[in-house]
Design a protein around this motif. Structure first.
Motif, PDB file in Angstrom:
ATOM      1  N   SER A  23      12.247 -27.393  26.996  1.00 13.09           N
ATOM      2  CA  SER A  23      13.092 -27.219  25.817  1.00 13.09           C
ATOM      3  C   SER A  23      12.801 -25.880  25.141  1.00 13.09           C
ATOM      4  O   SER A  23      13.701 -25.237  24.622  1.00 13.09           O
ATOM      5  N   LEU A  24      11.545 -25.443  25.180  1.00 16.49           N
ATOM      6  CA  LEU A  24      11.206 -24.181  24.517  1.00 16.49           C
ATOM      7  C   LEU A  24      11.716 -22.988  25.293  1.00 16.49           C
ATOM      8  O   LEU A  24      11.977 -21.929  24.730  1.00 16.49           O
ATOM      9  N   SER A  25      11.809 -23.141  26.621  1.00 22.43           N
ATOM     10  CA  SER A  25      12.187 -21.964  27.395  1.00 22.43           C
ATOM     11  C   SER A  25      13.694 -21.772  27.414  1.00 22.43           C
ATOM     12  O   SER A  25      14.189 -20.729  27.813  1.00 22.43           O
ATOM     13  N   GLU A  26      14.410 -22.784  26.983  1.00 19.30           N
ATOM     14  CA  GLU A  26      15.865 -22.633  26.952  1.00 19.30           C
ATOM     15  C   GLU A  26      16.270 -21.750  25.788  1.00 19.30           C
ATOM     16  O   GLU A  26      15.663 -21.784  24.730  1.00 19.30           O
ATOM     17  N   GLY A  27      17.329 -20.989  26.023  1.00 22.64           N
ATOM     18  CA  GLY A  27      17.789 -20.084  24.988  1.00 22.64           C
ATOM     19  C   GLY A  27      16.665 -19.135  24.631  1.00 22.64           C
ATOM     20  O   GLY A  27      15.924 -18.676  25.494  1.00 22.64           O
ATOM     21  N   SER A  28      16.465 -18.860  23.386  1.00 24.83           N
ATOM     22  CA  SER A  28      15.331 -18.015  23.022  1.00 24.83           C
ATOM     23  C   SER A  28      14.685 -18.600  21.780  1.00 24.83           C
ATOM     24  O   SER A  28      14.614 -17.971  20.749  1.00 24.83           O
ATOM     25  N   SER A  29      14.245 -19.839  21.916  1.00 25.51           N
ATOM     26  CA  SER A  29      13.673 -20.477  20.732  1.00 25.51           C
ATOM     27  C   SER A  29      12.302 -19.905  20.396  1.00 25.51           C
ATOM     28  O   SER A  29      11.879 -19.938  19.255  1.00 25.51           O
ATOM     29  N   LEU A  30      11.608 -19.370  21.410  1.00 31.80           N
ATOM     30  CA  LEU A  30      10.335 -18.736  21.113  1.00 31.80           C
ATOM     31  C   LEU A  30      10.579 -17.250  20.922  1.00 31.80           C
ATOM     32  O   LEU A  30      11.016 -16.558  21.827  1.00 31.80           O
ATOM     33  N   HIS A  76       0.847  -1.175   0.000  1.00 31.16           N
ATOM     34  CA  HIS A  76       0.000   0.000   0.000  1.00 31.16           C
ATOM     35  C   HIS A  76       0.887   1.232   0.000  1.00 31.16           C
ATOM     36  O   HIS A  76       2.028   1.185   0.450  1.00 31.16           O
ATOM     37  N   GLU A  77       0.330   2.323  -0.495  1.00 33.09           N
ATOM     38  CA  GLU A  77       1.119   3.533  -0.690  1.00 33.09           C
ATOM     39  C   GLU A  77       1.903   3.898   0.551  1.00 33.09           C
ATOM     40  O   GLU A  77       3.017   4.394   0.500  1.00 33.09           O
ATOM     41  N   TYR A  78       1.280   3.607   1.701  1.00 30.57           N
ATOM     42  CA  TYR A  78       1.857   3.998   2.980  1.00 30.57           C
ATOM     43  C   TYR A  78       3.306   3.546   3.114  1.00 30.57           C
ATOM     44  O   TYR A  78       4.131   4.219   3.699  1.00 30.57           O
ATOM     45  N   TYR A  79       3.586   2.350   2.581  1.00 28.66           N
ATOM     46  CA  TYR A  79       4.927   1.808   2.770  1.00 28.66           C
ATOM     47  C   TYR A  79       5.851   2.090   1.601  1.00 28.66           C
ATOM     48  O   TYR A  79       6.923   1.510   1.493  1.00 28.66           O
ATOM     49  N   GLY A  80       5.426   2.936   0.705  1.00 27.50           N
ATOM     50  CA  GLY A  80       6.242   3.175  -0.469  1.00 27.50           C
ATOM     51  C   GLY A  80       6.254   1.914  -1.313  1.00 27.50           C
ATOM     52  O   GLY A  80       5.405   1.043  -1.146  1.00 27.50           O
ATOM     53  N   ASN A  81       7.204   1.754  -2.186  1.00 25.54           N
ATOM     54  CA  ASN A  81       7.152   0.556  -3.017  1.00 25.54           C
ATOM     55  C   ASN A  81       8.274  -0.418  -2.740  1.00 25.54           C
ATOM     56  O   ASN A  81       8.630  -1.224  -3.555  1.00 25.54           O
ATOM     57  N   SER A  82       8.862  -0.336  -1.574  1.00 23.60           N
ATOM     58  CA  SER A  82       9.864  -1.337  -1.254  1.00 23.60           C
ATOM     59  C   SER A  82       9.444  -2.115  -0.017  1.00 23.60           C
ATOM     60  O   SER A  82       8.652  -1.638   0.792  1.00 23.60           O
ATOM     61  N   THR A  83       9.954  -3.321   0.096  1.00 23.63           N
ATOM     62  CA  THR A  83       9.555  -4.157   1.216  1.00 23.63           C
ATOM     63  C   THR A  83      10.484  -3.982   2.406  1.00 23.63           C
ATOM     64  O   THR A  83      10.310  -4.609   3.433  1.00 23.63           O
ATOM     65  N   SER A  84      11.471  -3.091   2.249  1.00 27.96           N
ATOM     66  CA  SER A  84      12.464  -3.003   3.314  1.00 27.96           C
ATOM     67  C   SER A  84      11.866  -2.493   4.619  1.00 27.96           C
ATOM     68  O   SER A  84      12.387  -2.757   5.695  1.00 27.96           O
ATOM     69  N   ASN A  85      10.729  -1.763   4.493  1.00 27.98           N
ATOM     70  CA  ASN A  85      10.124  -1.263   5.730  1.00 27.98           C
ATOM     71  C   ASN A  85       9.377  -2.344   6.486  1.00 27.98           C
ATOM     72  O   ASN A  85       8.983  -2.159   7.630  1.00 27.98           O
ATOM     73  N   LEU A  86       9.127  -3.431   5.809  1.00 29.28           N
ATOM     74  CA  LEU A  86       8.276  -4.447   6.421  1.00 29.28           C
ATOM     75  C   LEU A  86       9.117  -5.463   7.180  1.00 29.28           C
ATOM     76  O   LEU A  86      10.233  -5.763   6.780  1.00 29.28           O
ATOM     77  N   PRO A  87       8.559  -5.966   8.276  1.00 26.44           N
ATOM     78  CA  PRO A  87       9.302  -6.982   9.037  1.00 26.44           C
ATOM     79  C   PRO A  87       9.477  -8.251   8.218  1.00 26.44           C
ATOM     80  O   PRO A  87       8.643  -8.568   7.366  1.00 26.44           O
ATOM     81  N   ALA A  88      10.583  -8.952   8.488  1.00 28.00           N
ATOM     82  CA  ALA A  88      10.857 -10.158   7.720  1.00 28.00           C
ATOM     83  C   ALA A  88       9.975 -11.313   8.178  1.00 28.00           C
ATOM     84  O   ALA A  88       9.582 -12.155   7.392  1.00 28.00           O
ATOM     85  N   THR A  89       9.688 -11.352   9.452  1.00 27.05           N
ATOM     86  CA  THR A  89       8.799 -12.386   9.950  1.00 27.05           C
ATOM     87  C   THR A  89       8.255 -11.958  11.301  1.00 27.05           C
ATOM     88  O   THR A  89       8.861 -11.143  11.988  1.00 27.05           O
ATOM     89  N   SER A  90       7.090 -12.493  11.661  1.00 24.96           N
ATOM     90  CA  SER A  90       6.531 -12.114  12.953  1.00 24.96           C
ATOM     91  C   SER A  90       6.469 -13.309  13.900  1.00 24.96           C
ATOM     92  O   SER A  90       6.042 -13.183  15.027  1.00 24.96           O
ATOM     93  N   PHE A  91       6.897 -14.458  13.439  1.00 18.98           N
ATOM     94  CA  PHE A  91       6.904 -15.676  14.261  1.00 18.98           C
ATOM     95  C   PHE A  91       5.539 -16.051  14.803  1.00 18.98           C
ATOM     96  O   PHE A  91       5.443 -16.782  15.780  1.00 18.98           O
ATOM     97  N   MET A  92       4.475 -15.526  14.217  1.00 20.82           N
ATOM     98  CA  MET A  92       3.161 -15.874  14.742  1.00 20.82           C
ATOM     99  C   MET A  92       2.901 -17.369  14.609  1.00 20.82           C
ATOM    100  O   MET A  92       2.151 -17.952  15.370  1.00 20.82           O
ATOM    101  N   TYR A  93       3.557 -17.991  13.594  1.00 19.86           N
ATOM    102  CA  TYR A  93       3.302 -19.424  13.413  1.00 19.86           C
ATOM    103  C   TYR A  93       3.732 -20.224  14.630  1.00 19.86           C
ATOM    104  O   TYR A  93       3.173 -21.267  14.932  1.00 19.86           O
ATOM    105  N   GLN A  94       4.724 -19.685  15.387  1.00 20.75           N
ATOM    106  CA  GLN A  94       5.117 -20.384  16.618  1.00 20.75           C
ATOM    107  C   GLN A  94       3.968 -20.430  17.614  1.00 20.75           C
ATOM    108  O   GLN A  94       3.726 -21.433  18.271  1.00 20.75           O
ATOM    109  N   TYR A  95       3.284 -19.291  17.700  1.00 21.31           N
ATOM    110  CA  TYR A  95       2.136 -19.194  18.613  1.00 21.31           C
ATOM    111  C   TYR A  95       1.073 -20.220  18.239  1.00 21.31           C
ATOM    112  O   TYR A  95       0.569 -20.969  19.071  1.00 21.31           O
TER     113      TYR A  95
END
Lengths: 193, 915
Positions: B218-225, B176-195
């Motif tokens: 196992s999930l709470s170790e490190g920062s896997s989530l 959408h115009e708001y973001y101009g025409n490049s994807t660099s402003n957009l996040p690469a991933t939101s990890f929602m699929y983990q949820y």
């Protein structure tokens, strides 16, 4: 207060106008499903009928209209909302939900609508671009399950209306318009510098 | 239905005009989202014509088509016809609408067709595109109720997704115009699929506790989530596990503690919430970490977070006000918060912590109460009424919990009463004062409040309130030291007020006359005599009647010392009216239990305290949600009233069996069924004890639930073996058959020893005996020839404890009663299974089934000794008072129990059973 371990988080997403009547209302988990034995899928009997829903909206509206407090507890629901111009966007959830999370949902959905509707979130724009609004909500919440809360991603999932198949006429008038637009952009760029 | 017609027309056209169709669909959706419901036939027609739109390839149109199908699926028939189009899209379609397609698919499928889509779902779950993966996971989640077996097969794919890293495809779907025409402003991933993956996985695994613990670790170790929502979900699962198995706290606490400091405030909040839920499991210094986090959250700009934090702090303040004294400064700042709910909570919380401060520091604490009251007095002018009402409740609670502080608080309330206000506000003040009169032990407090109320009715514009106050004056006034003071005030009403107030004033005066007698009576007679000429006939009637009663000394007709149990009366009457055959005999009012004033008081006190502890957690949360508040209060008070009703129900159930007829009146039943098995066993057995004291019988009511899905149980009986020879089994009423998921009852009757005998207490070993037959067909029938096999099943023992023979009783003067009771017994015991004074108090309260008085069930957290005062009434009609001195010596709780009872021998039973 029992713990909610299911993914079903949102009870309803509503958009009301400045008199409290509906522009958009979607209550989740109240649609009849074949087997309801599983305890994780409790039917929300409170909003079963349209009459019950309208009654709820009617009683909530005076509590939040023109009171910009973002969040309120009402009748065993946690309600977060955003009001601008002549519309209120409301997200309803259970009372023991994470307040900050639910508020994020409403704030980010609001932000998405803002982008999609080019910063003019009001009643007439919502009605004229209803397809964008419905898609935005559908990309945020599916049956009470949160799909996405990042506004940028929500927005990028919503398709724009298709272009009409009209022939592009080139005459002095359209050329002049194009020139005007170019000029405006030029101005903006200069301001930016 | 113009839209309906137009839709049918346009959708069937060829070629399809995508733009027009999309705007038509939007119109259709507008109807749906406004609450319009299409009849099944119209909906099906629409559905059919919409399916035509699959011929068009346009992405934008297709996306909206899917949304519409999803919304119409619930009301249409024949929805399966679109399945193949949708499946085709999922396999080869455009990545823009693939996620929509897959989410729609879950709405269209039913339990028979879901198998066909299995492969598709599996592929989609592991797809590299996070959005598609999320959509597939959500759809599987939605399919759980109808196809759990199929979804179970996705476990591996779900686990794989949970641990994977997925990025959005390099070209975003729509810019959408708001973001101009490049994807660099957009996040690469939101990890929602983990949820979503975590949510699904939990439901596939939640029956296997160990696997779940392993997953969490196992999930709470490190920062896997990486996604905040998935961490919140993880915290909830930890909470769930800990509620079921508290021993895991050592293992899981570090995870929660680590999350108290997180970049996202919603995670921090969730961790605080959970730890507060589990506060009985954690140590004091660990608790301070929560407070520190909450303290930080109190000062964030986001209203919702501040609100959540203060809500939690308020919750803590109900139980451990002393622990949050350190945030008092922040709280005082929040009194002026623009959000009314926040400021209300800040004040009520402060009121709580002030109370705790008083106890801890003795005389100096009084100053903090003073300071708060001055602060509130200045604030009272600015705030709205419903807000004031919440504060009034909080002040009342404070006064009840800390009776020594009543003077200041009563003064505050009466000051408020004098100011202008609506009926609602005044009613809540008067209610609070009424309760204080009833429950404050101090007689001078009572007098002080009564005098203030007298002053109030001198100038009260609300008839309703005047009448209530006059009634109360009539009840309480005669027992004070200077009844004539009140008579003067009441007589003033007779001269100055309207007829309604006058008539209630007359009744009130009559009470003075009949209770006080002597001079007072003759004076009142003169006053009442003057009213015989009143202009209003009701007033005249009441005056004449009262005079008659006074002169004929019919004290009972004027002053009531008991009333019928209304709930029981109601159920008896309904029962009576439901069957015309009953009309032959007169309704027997003597069957309805009578509640004496004393018992009524204990009921009300219980209600009050319950409300204080639980109901008000929600009740005082926010002034603006008053309607919801009423509901919770109602629920709380129903509890107590229900006890009596429940007893009635039991009596009625038992009276259905002729065997029990000779037993006479049911003396007492235990209210809460005791579980003799785990709640998830093959059979769930609970037991209720019914005592018939007069005929010396005990009936054990075993409620047995058959949770085996494929078995029918027949000829079920329970063998109950007492360890006390004085209990003799009379007979068993067995149960003939129990189908799956049914609950039935087995009664076992015993003759019991009486109170004069040595041993009244006993334990029963219980064994369930039954014949098991397998179910052979879908209707749940068993094979006629199958003789089944007999089996026995041992369940937990049942104990008869002293608490079974008493009901809690309220009295504001414990010491006087305790001193007056004759039979004394004492013992010293070690309280097992409790490591803090608070736990010991809770435990003793529930095993002894007595009512704690003088606020003695509240234990300040830093004290090492405590005195618990308990009062009750036994089934033989005598009072029982127990004083327990508790001391905490290095983690072990030692108790000295002194019991006094009116019934001989009973005090010994209490002391022997109290550990």
């Amino acid at each position: 207060m029992s713990l909610n371990t299911s993914l079903y988080t949102i009870s309803a997403v509503l958009i009301l106008d400045n008199e409290g009547s509906r522009l958009y209302a979607n209550y989740y988990q109240n649609k009849p499903q074949a087997h309801q034995k599983d305890t994780t899928h409790v039917i929300n009997s409170e909003f079963q009928t349209t009459a019950q829903q309208l009654k709820f909206e009617k009683s909530v509206f005076p509590k939040i209209n023109k009171v910009h407090q973002d969040i309120v507890l009402y009748d065993n629901h946690l309600i977060t909302y955003k009001q601008t111009n002549d519309v209120i966007l409301i997200v309803v959830s259970k009372i023991n939900e994470n307040e900050s999370l639910i508020y994020s949902v409403v704030a980010n959905l609001f932000e998405s609508l803002n982008i999609l509707l080019s910063n003019t979130v009001d009643k007439s724009t919502i009605l004229s671009k209803y397809d964008l609004v419905t898609l935005a909500v559908d990309e945020t919440v599916d049956d009470g399950v949160l799909i996405e809360i990042d506004p940028a991603i929500i927005v990028s999932r919503v398709t724009k209306a298709p272009e009409a198949n009209v022939k592009i006429e080139v005459n002095s008038n359209t050329l002049f318009n194009a020139f005007k637009i170019a000029q405006r952009i030029g101005d903006k760029l200069q301001q930016g510098l | 239905m113009a839209v309906f017609q137009e839709c049918l027309q346009q959708f069937n056209k060829s070629p399809i005009d995508a733009k027009k169709c999309r705007s038509l669909l939007a119109k259709l959706l507008r109807l749906i989202y406004s609450g319009e419901v299409f009849p099944a036939q119209e909906s099906t027609t629409l559905f059919f014509s919409i399916s035509k739109l699959f011929q068009d390839k346009n992405q934008s149109l297709r996306q909206l088509v899917y949304l519409t199908i999803k919304e119409l699926a619930a009301t249409s028939d024949d929805i399966l016809m679109v399945t193949s189009s949708i499946m085709k899209d999922i396999q080869g379609g455009d990545s823009v609408y693939k996620p929509n397609a897959i989410r729609t698919l879950s709405k269209v499928l039913d339990s028979t067709t879901v198998n066909a889509a299995e492969r598709l779902f599996k592929n989609a779950i592991v797809d590299k595109n996070p959005i598609l993966s999320s959509a597939a996971l959500i759809s599987s989640y939605n399919l759980l109720p109808i196809a759990k077996d199929v979804v179970k097969r996705f476990t591996n794919e779900t686990l794989e997704t949970l641990q994977s890293y997925k990025q959005f495809p390099s070209s975003q779907f729509e810019l959408h115009e708001y973001y101009g025409n490049s994807t660099s402003n957009l996040p690469a991933t939101s990890f929602m699929y983990q949820y979503h993956a975590l949510g699904l996985l939990y439901h596939l695994r939640n029956y296997d506790k160990m696997a779940l613990v392993k997953l969490i670790t196992s999930l709470s170790e490190g920062s896997s989530l990486k996604n905040s929502l998935s961490i919140i979900q993880l915290i909830r699962y930890i909470n769930k596990i800990l509620v079921d198995d508290e021993s895991l706290i050592q293992h899981l606490y570090p995870i929660l503690a680590g999350l108290l400091k997180h970049k996202s405030d919603m995670v921090e909040l969730e961790a605080c919430k959970t730890l507060i839920n589990l506060q009985h499991l954690i140590k004091d210094d660990q608790f301070m970490n929560i407070i520190t986090t909450l303290q930080k959250l109190l000062s964030v700009p986001r209203t919702a977070t501040r609100f959540a934090a203060i809500r939690l702090i308020n919750k803590i303040s109900f139980k451990h006000p002393e622990k949050i004294i350190i945030v008092n400064i922040e709280l005082e700042g929040l009194i002026n918060d623009p959000n009314r709910a926040i400021s209300t909570l800040a004040i009520t919380t402060l009121l709580k912590t002030m109370g705790a401060g008083t106890i801890d520091t003795g005389s100096t604490g009084g100053e903090s109460v003073d300071r708060l009251i001055t602060k509130m007095t200045s604030l009272m002018d600015e705030i709205t009424e419903d807000f004031k009402i919440v504060i009034i409740e909080a002040i009342e609670n404070l006064a009840l919990k800390f009776p020594s502080k009543h003077k200041k608080l009563v003064a505050f309330l009466t000051d408020l009463l004098r100011e202008d206000g609506s009926l609602l506000l005044k009613t809540s003040i008067v209610d609070a004062l009424f309760d204080l009169i009833k429950f404050l032990p101090d007689a001078s407090a009572k007098q002080l409040i009564l005098m203030n109320l007298c002053e109030f009715i001198e100038d009260c514009e609300f008839t309703e309130l005047s009448v209530r106050i006059l009634h109360l004056l009539g009840d309480e006034g005669p027992h004070t030291t200077n009844p004539s003071y009140y008579i003067r005030h009441i007589y003033n009403r007779l001269v100055l007020e309207n007829s309604i107030v006058r008539s209630s004033a007359i009744i009130s005066l009559a009470k003075f006359a009949s209770v006080c007698g002597g001079d007072v009576a003759s004076n009142v007679k003169i006053l009442l005599g003057r009213c015989l000429n009143d202009v209003d006939d009701e007033v005249r009637d009441r005056a004449a009647l009262s005079l008659k009663f006074i002169s004929s000394n019919q004290k009972k007709l004027i002053v009531s010392d008991s009333k019928y149990d209304l709930a029981a009366l109601e159920s008896k009457l309904t029962h009576y009216l439901n069957n015309e055959a009953n009309f032959a005999t007169k309704f027997d009012i003597s069957e309805v239990p009578i509640i004496t004033n004393e018992e009524l008081k204990s009921l009300e006190y219980n209600k009050k305290v319950n409300k204080l502890d639980e109901g008000s957690t929600d009740a005082s949360e926010s002034a603006s949600k008053d309607e919801g508040k009423k509901d919770t209060e109602k629920a709380g008070s129903d509890d107590v009233a229900n006890d009596l009703l429940k007893q009635q129900e039991y009596a009625q159930e038992l009276s259905a069996y002729p065997e029990f007829e000779a037993y006479g009146k049911l003396s007492k039943s235990t209210m809460v069924p005791v579980y003799l098995t785990e709640k998830e066993n093959e059979f769930v057995v609970t037991v209720v004890k019914h005592f018939f004291i007069e005929s010396k019988k005990l009936v054990l009511q075993y409620n047995i639930t058959n949770t085996l899905p494929r078995s029918v149980l027949q000829d079920i009986s329970v063998i109950a073996q007492p360890d006390n020879e004085d209990y003799v089994e009379d007979f068993i009423i067995p149960l003939s058959e129990l189908k799956p998921d049914q609950t039935g009852t087995v009664y076992v009757s015993f003759s019991t020893p009486s109170i004069e005998d040595e041993e009244l207490l006993a334990a029963f070993g219980n064994t369930v005996a039954y014949t098991n037959k397998d179910i052979i067909d879908e209707e749940g029938n068993v094979d006629e020839r199958d003789e089944g096999y007999t089996d026995e099943y041992q369940v937990d023992d049942l104990e008869i404890v002293s608490g079974d023979f008493v009901t809690p009783l309220y009295n504001s003067n414990f010491t006087a009663i305790y001193d007056a009771l004759p039979s004394y017994q004492s013992s010293v015991a070690h309280i097992s299974g409790a490591d803090t004074l608070e736990n010991a108090v809770t435990k003793l309260k529930s095993t002894l089934n007595l009512l704690p008085l003088d606020g003695s069930d509240y234990v300040p957290s830093d004290s090492t000794s405590h005195i618990l005062k308990l009062l009750g009434k036994d089934v033989w009609g005598g009072k029982v008072a127990v004083m327990i001195r508790l001391a905490n010596s290095s983690g072990k709780i030692v108790a000295k129990i002194e019991a006094k009872a009116e019934t001989e021998n009973f005090s010994a039973i209490i002391t022997s059973g109290a550990y």
